[in-house]
Scaffold this motif. Structure first.
Motif, PDB file in Angstrom:
ATOM      1  N   ILE A  61       0.860  -1.189   0.000  1.00 46.11           N
ATOM      2  CA  ILE A  61       0.000   0.000   0.000  1.00 46.11           C
ATOM      3  C   ILE A  61       0.896   1.239   0.000  1.00 46.11           C
ATOM      4  O   ILE A  61       1.845   1.307   0.778  1.00 46.11           O
ATOM      5  CB  ILE A  61      -0.889   0.034   1.268  1.00 46.11           C
ATOM      6  N   GLU A  67      -1.959  14.021  -5.621  1.00 46.52           N
ATOM      7  CA  GLU A  67      -3.327  13.746  -6.057  1.00 46.52           C
ATOM      8  C   GLU A  67      -3.418  12.636  -7.101  1.00 46.52           C
ATOM      9  O   GLU A  67      -4.505  12.274  -7.529  1.00 46.52           O
ATOM     10  CB  GLU A  67      -3.939  15.023  -6.645  1.00 46.52           C
ATOM     11  N   LYS A  69      -2.416   8.718  -8.616  1.00 42.01           N
ATOM     12  CA  LYS A  69      -1.907   7.370  -8.388  1.00 42.01           C
ATOM     13  C   LYS A  69      -0.608   7.147  -9.143  1.00 42.01           C
ATOM     14  O   LYS A  69       0.194   6.281  -8.781  1.00 42.01           O
ATOM     15  CB  LYS A  69      -2.937   6.333  -8.831  1.00 42.01           C
ATOM     16  N   LYS A  70      -0.419   7.930 -10.197  1.00 38.92           N
ATOM     17  CA  LYS A  70       0.791   7.774 -11.004  1.00 38.92           C
ATOM     18  C   LYS A  70       2.066   8.155 -10.248  1.00 38.92           C
ATOM     19  O   LYS A  70       3.170   7.833 -10.681  1.00 38.92           O
ATOM     20  CB  LYS A  70       0.671   8.598 -12.291  1.00 38.92           C
ATOM     21  N   ILE A  76       3.831  -0.632  -5.944  1.00 38.02           N
ATOM     22  CA  ILE A  76       2.668  -0.377  -5.084  1.00 38.02           C
ATOM     23  C   ILE A  76       1.426  -1.011  -5.710  1.00 38.02           C
ATOM     24  O   ILE A  76       1.109  -0.738  -6.863  1.00 38.02           O
ATOM     25  CB  ILE A  76       2.455   1.150  -4.914  1.00 38.02           C
ATOM     26  N   ASP A  77       0.730  -1.845  -4.930  1.00 34.25           N
ATOM     27  CA  ASP A  77      -0.522  -2.435  -5.405  1.00 34.25           C
ATOM     28  C   ASP A  77      -1.688  -1.465  -5.241  1.00 34.25           C
ATOM     29  O   ASP A  77      -2.456  -1.230  -6.150  1.00 34.25           O
ATOM     30  CB  ASP A  77      -0.858  -3.703  -4.601  1.00 34.25           C
ATOM     31  N   ILE A  78      -1.807  -0.955  -4.012  1.00 32.91           N
ATOM     32  CA  ILE A  78      -2.924  -0.069  -3.701  1.00 32.91           C
ATOM     33  C   ILE A  78      -2.361   1.322  -3.454  1.00 32.91           C
ATOM     34  O   ILE A  78      -1.733   1.581  -2.420  1.00 32.91           O
ATOM     35  CB  ILE A  78      -3.691  -0.571  -2.460  1.00 32.91           C
ATOM     36  N   ALA A  79      -2.582   2.203  -4.417  1.00 36.71           N
ATOM     37  CA  ALA A  79      -2.089   3.576  -4.290  1.00 36.71           C
ATOM     38  C   ALA A  79      -3.209   4.455  -3.749  1.00 36.71           C
ATOM     39  O   ALA A  79      -4.323   4.438  -4.273  1.00 36.71           O
ATOM     40  CB  ALA A  79      -1.627   4.085  -5.651  1.00 36.71           C
ATOM     41  N   ILE A  80      -2.902   5.191  -2.705  1.00 38.17           N
ATOM     42  CA  ILE A  80      -3.887   6.105  -2.127  1.00 38.17           C
ATOM     43  C   ILE A  80      -3.372   7.527  -2.293  1.00 38.17           C
ATOM     44  O   ILE A  80      -2.544   7.995  -1.519  1.00 38.17           O
ATOM     45  CB  ILE A  80      -4.143   5.791  -0.638  1.00 38.17           C
ATOM     46  N   PRO A  81      -3.851   8.215  -3.311  1.00 41.91           N
ATOM     47  CA  PRO A  81      -3.409   9.596  -3.540  1.00 41.91           C
ATOM     48  C   PRO A  81      -4.198  10.524  -2.629  1.00 41.91           C
ATOM     49  O   PRO A  81      -5.335  10.860  -2.927  1.00 41.91           O
ATOM     50  CB  PRO A  81      -3.743   9.820  -5.018  1.00 41.91           C
ATOM     51  N   THR A  82      -3.594  10.908  -1.510  1.00 43.83           N
ATOM     52  CA  THR A  82      -4.383  11.616  -0.485  1.00 43.83           C
ATOM     53  C   THR A  82      -4.659  13.076  -0.832  1.00 43.83           C
ATOM     54  O   THR A  82      -5.639  13.642  -0.346  1.00 43.83           O
ATOM     55  CB  THR A  82      -3.686  11.584   0.887  1.00 43.83           C
ATOM     56  N   GLY A  83      -3.742  13.686  -1.586  1.00 40.44           N
ATOM     57  CA  GLY A  83      -3.898  15.124  -1.825  1.00 40.44           C
ATOM     58  C   GLY A  83      -3.707  15.969  -0.583  1.00 40.44           C
ATOM     59  O   GLY A  83      -4.009  17.153  -0.568  1.00 40.44           O
TER      60      GLY A  83
ATOM     61  N   MET D   1       2.505   1.059 -13.260  1.00 41.71           N
ATOM     62  CA  MET D   1       1.576   1.327 -12.165  1.00 41.71           C
ATOM     63  C   MET D   1       0.642   0.141 -11.948  1.00 41.71           C
ATOM     64  O   MET D   1       0.395  -0.637 -12.844  1.00 41.71           O
ATOM     65  CB  MET D   1       0.746   2.581 -12.441  1.00 41.71           C
ATOM     66  N   SER D   2       0.127   0.068 -10.773  1.00 37.98           N
ATOM     67  CA  SER D   2      -0.757  -1.023 -10.356  1.00 37.98           C
ATOM     68  C   SER D   2      -1.949  -1.196 -11.290  1.00 37.98           C
ATOM     69  O   SER D   2      -2.535  -0.235 -11.768  1.00 37.98           O
ATOM     70  CB  SER D   2      -1.265  -0.725  -8.948  1.00 37.98           C
ATOM     71  N   ILE D   4      -4.510  -2.957 -10.168  1.00 40.19           N
ATOM     72  CA  ILE D   4      -5.638  -3.147  -9.262  1.00 40.19           C
ATOM     73  C   ILE D   4      -6.559  -1.943  -9.341  1.00 40.19           C
ATOM     74  O   ILE D   4      -6.119  -0.814  -9.210  1.00 40.19           O
ATOM     75  CB  ILE D   4      -5.145  -3.325  -7.806  1.00 40.19           C
ATOM     76  N   LEU D  91     -10.715  11.286   0.798  1.00 38.70           N
ATOM     77  CA  LEU D  91      -9.899  10.103   0.517  1.00 38.70           C
ATOM     78  C   LEU D  91     -10.730   8.958  -0.060  1.00 38.70           C
ATOM     79  O   LEU D  91     -10.255   8.212  -0.922  1.00 38.70           O
ATOM     80  CB  LEU D  91      -9.179   9.627   1.779  1.00 38.70           C
ATOM     81  N   ARG D  94     -10.845   9.976  -3.562  1.00 35.80           N
ATOM     82  CA  ARG D  94      -9.560   9.988  -4.276  1.00 35.80           C
ATOM     83  C   ARG D  94      -9.030   8.578  -4.552  1.00 35.80           C
ATOM     84  O   ARG D  94      -8.327   8.355  -5.522  1.00 35.80           O
ATOM     85  CB  ARG D  94      -8.509  10.757  -3.467  1.00 35.80           C
ATOM     86  N   ILE D  95      -9.327   7.637  -3.679  1.00 33.07           N
ATOM     87  CA  ILE D  95      -8.805   6.274  -3.858  1.00 33.07           C
ATOM     88  C   ILE D  95      -9.500   5.551  -5.015  1.00 33.07           C
ATOM     89  O   ILE D  95      -8.971   4.567  -5.542  1.00 33.07           O
ATOM     90  CB  ILE D  95      -8.946   5.453  -2.549  1.00 33.07           C
TER      91      ILE D  95
END
Lengths: 153, 153, 153, 153
Positions: A61, A67, A69-70, A76-83, D1-2, D4, D91, D94-95
């Motif tokens: 993760i 902002e 995912k790129k 990374i499997d699960i990208a969390i772009p939090t901003g 990139m992922s 998923i 979030l 965004r996810i």
């Protein structure tokens, strides 16, 4: 509640080859123990640790400051772009059942600080010598301590 | 852009009488220089500094972790209940043109860390000896440095 | 607790001349009532409202999504560069004792939503017809309602 | 990139039995398509959707407003206790690679708003009739549209 346990690996966005090797080794061990690896999703320690996990069948993760995912490294499997910018450091800590700190700069220091506030265990291989963390010197020692803390036999 | 300059005073939510006295003196000086004092809005160093500012005609901002303005100490003019928990520490740093660090725990350390990341000047009277901060030993020295940094003559 | 009361004016980052005029008029009234105006700190409705407040001796707060105080419009006294992106919308709402909504897009809608969640009064001059807000049609009506809600005589 | 892909299901923390059934059906379909389900991690629509996914072999992420993983409903695999309060709604949006909206209150509306700002596709089965979302009336229609948007054949 979920039985899935998450280990956050924190450390610099750039790092020496030696530190990258250690990070990769840590990632590998996390994967082999069936734990999920979380990190800040970017380069340096984060990328090396995620690489080590992915190459050994683990899941990863990445909690990103930006902002997109790129921005995530390729492991990374699960990208969390939090901003959220650097406020995302709180999330890297909060998601973790245990934290392993590798060498890093002030971002890493902020994460160690939050870990202490949130009463998280920090196994500390970093350059920051902060009271309350569990100081170790080798990957072996780190993993031994991790297994002890998580009661993995 | 606004000419109003903001000094964030960071430090523990509880503190010794001696530290409270120093915090109050810092707050007084900030007010007398016509600067706005910002802080985390709670007790200890935050309250003493805000008290020192208010008693000397200053204006104060409290950036709170919780959801209620009522969490603010009595010396806060503008209470900002962020509801962000400890992620609000990033805001205490970001709002500042300059930061004065007094003794505190890991929250203070997280704020010093963010200040270093965001390239903010930290005049450091705290227990955390962090490279990149400007170490001083007395209130006088702190204020002299503050005036120099902000080009106040 | 602080007696200073804060009115957040929300609305589009771009707006028609007519809306700008209304925003400016709202800002002027907020200032004349001795209230602080808060907003998102950028252009359009935010800028016009801040201008109206500043031209009438009021004080203004701009809660910015980005990391730089320079993003603030010229009428902001206290710029808060949150670095939180659009999550800053929660803060524009949380800081307010009462909210006045002017025409805007989805950002304005998100702020109206949060205002409803946080049980804040929204005096609604916007294009979003959301249940729970207080619908008005003119600046006069908005200010009359604001005075009633805040018990200003 | 992922590769998923993550679908966020948004909707009320409480819901009718009928809505729960729809949410569960949506969760089931997400799982069967090999997509990850994300949500706010709490009750109502979030719980029913996560249940539907888990019962069909899917993986689930819960992005929580509070500080404890224990707040998550029993069907969440990866609990992210953000400690950010309602700012966590950004979030949840965004996810997501795509969002499915079910009936909810103002929190759901705030998430639809952010989805529109961030240019995310919203397949809309909710009570909020917001321009820019993709209105559907049945689960079948929702899943058909989801497959079309994600080019799943």
């Amino acid at each position: 509640m979920s039985k899935i346990r998450i280990i956050s690996v924190i450390g610099g966005n750039r790092c020496s080859d030696e530190t990258a090797k250690i990070a990769q080794e840590i990632g590998k061990n996390i994967a082999k123990l069936g734990l999920i690896l979380a990190c800040g999703g970017l380069g340096g320690v984060m990328e090396a640790a995620a690489k080590g996990a992915k190459e050994n069948g683990g899941a990863t993760i990445g909690i990103l400051p930006g902002e997109s995912k790129k921005d995530a490294n390729p492991y990374i499997d699960i990208a969390i772009p939090t901003g959220l910018g650097l406020a995302r450091n709180t999330l890297v800590v909060r998601i973790a059942d245990l934290i392993i700190a590798l060498p890093g700069e002030y971002g890493t220091l902020s994460e160690i600080s939050f870990a202490m506030i949130f009463n998280k265990i920090v196994i500390n291989l970093s350059n920051w010598d902060i009271e309350g963390t569990y100081r170790v010197k080798t990957v072996e020692e780190a993993i031994r301590q991790l297994k002890k803390e998580l009661r993995i036999v």
